[in-house]
Design a protein around this motif. Structure first.
Motif, PDB file in Angstrom:
ATOM      1  N   GLN A   5      -2.084 -66.928  26.262  1.00  0.00           N
ATOM      2  CA  GLN A   5      -2.059 -66.985  24.811  1.00  0.00           C
ATOM      3  C   GLN A   5      -2.341 -65.600  24.262  1.00  0.00           C
ATOM      4  OE1 GLN A   5      -5.019 -69.916  23.890  1.00  0.00           O
ATOM      5  NE2 GLN A   5      -3.525 -71.558  23.874  1.00  0.00           N
ATOM      6  N   GLN A   6      -1.644 -65.270  23.206  1.00  0.00           N
ATOM      7  CA  GLN A   6      -1.868 -63.997  22.556  1.00  0.00           C
ATOM      8  C   GLN A   6      -2.716 -64.228  21.313  1.00  0.00           C
ATOM      9  OE1 GLN A   6       0.870 -61.069  22.278  1.00  0.00           O
ATOM     10  NE2 GLN A   6       1.583 -61.308  24.355  1.00  0.00           N
ATOM     11  N   ASN A   8      -3.784 -63.642  17.517  1.00  0.00           N
ATOM     12  CA  ASN A   8      -3.103 -63.225  16.295  1.00  0.00           C
ATOM     13  C   ASN A   8      -3.846 -62.014  15.713  1.00  0.00           C
ATOM     14  OD1 ASN A   8      -5.168 -64.017  14.411  1.00  0.00           O
ATOM     15  ND2 ASN A   8      -4.484 -66.136  14.579  1.00  0.00           N
ATOM     16  N   PRO A   9      -3.247 -61.316  14.764  1.00  0.00           N
ATOM     17  CA  PRO A   9      -3.871 -60.092  14.230  1.00  0.00           C
ATOM     18  C   PRO A   9      -5.286 -60.303  13.690  1.00  0.00           C
ATOM     19  CG  PRO A   9      -1.596 -60.197  13.543  1.00  0.00           C
ATOM     20  CD  PRO A   9      -1.899 -61.506  14.232  1.00  0.00           C
ATOM     21  N   GLN A  10      -5.540 -61.453  13.055  1.00  0.00           N
ATOM     22  CA  GLN A  10      -6.881 -61.702  12.535  1.00  0.00           C
ATOM     23  C   GLN A  10      -7.898 -61.887  13.657  1.00  0.00           C
ATOM     24  OE1 GLN A  10      -5.069 -64.224  10.018  1.00  0.00           O
ATOM     25  NE2 GLN A  10      -5.530 -63.083   8.170  1.00  0.00           N
ATOM     26  N   GLU A  11      -7.486 -62.520  14.738  1.00  0.00           N
ATOM     27  CA  GLU A  11      -8.388 -62.688  15.875  1.00  0.00           C
ATOM     28  C   GLU A  11      -8.698 -61.343  16.523  1.00  0.00           C
ATOM     29  OE1 GLU A  11      -7.241 -67.187  17.405  1.00  0.00           O
ATOM     30  OE2 GLU A  11      -5.914 -65.520  17.927  1.00  0.00           O
TER      31      GLU A  11
END
Length: 71
Positions: A5-6, A8-11
């Motif tokens: 899993q990648q 997301n930008p906020q994570e």
């Protein structure tokens, strides 16, 4: 990479924020230790500048992560 899993930008920003906060706390402890031992004032000054820079980075990331609320 199947199955991974990648983030997301906020994570990613949240992880960066946690790392910066930890660095900030570590610098705070290092500064306190140097001051308590009457350490090199130039080193203390440099660490304080780095800590201030980290605080600015933390504030920027917090601003990016906090949604704008139109009043």
């Amino acid at each position: 990479m199947a199955g991974s899993q990648q983030l997301n930008p906020q994570e990613v920003m949240a992880v960066q924020l946690a790392v910066l906060r930890q660095e900030h706390r570590d610098l705070d402890l290092a500064i306190s230790a140097l001051v308590d031992r009457a350490g090199d004032q130039l080193t203390v000054k440099r660490l304080k500048q780095k800590k201030l820079h980290l605080k600015d980075q933390i504030a920027r990331l917090e601003d990016e992560l906090t949604p704008d609320i139109i009043a």
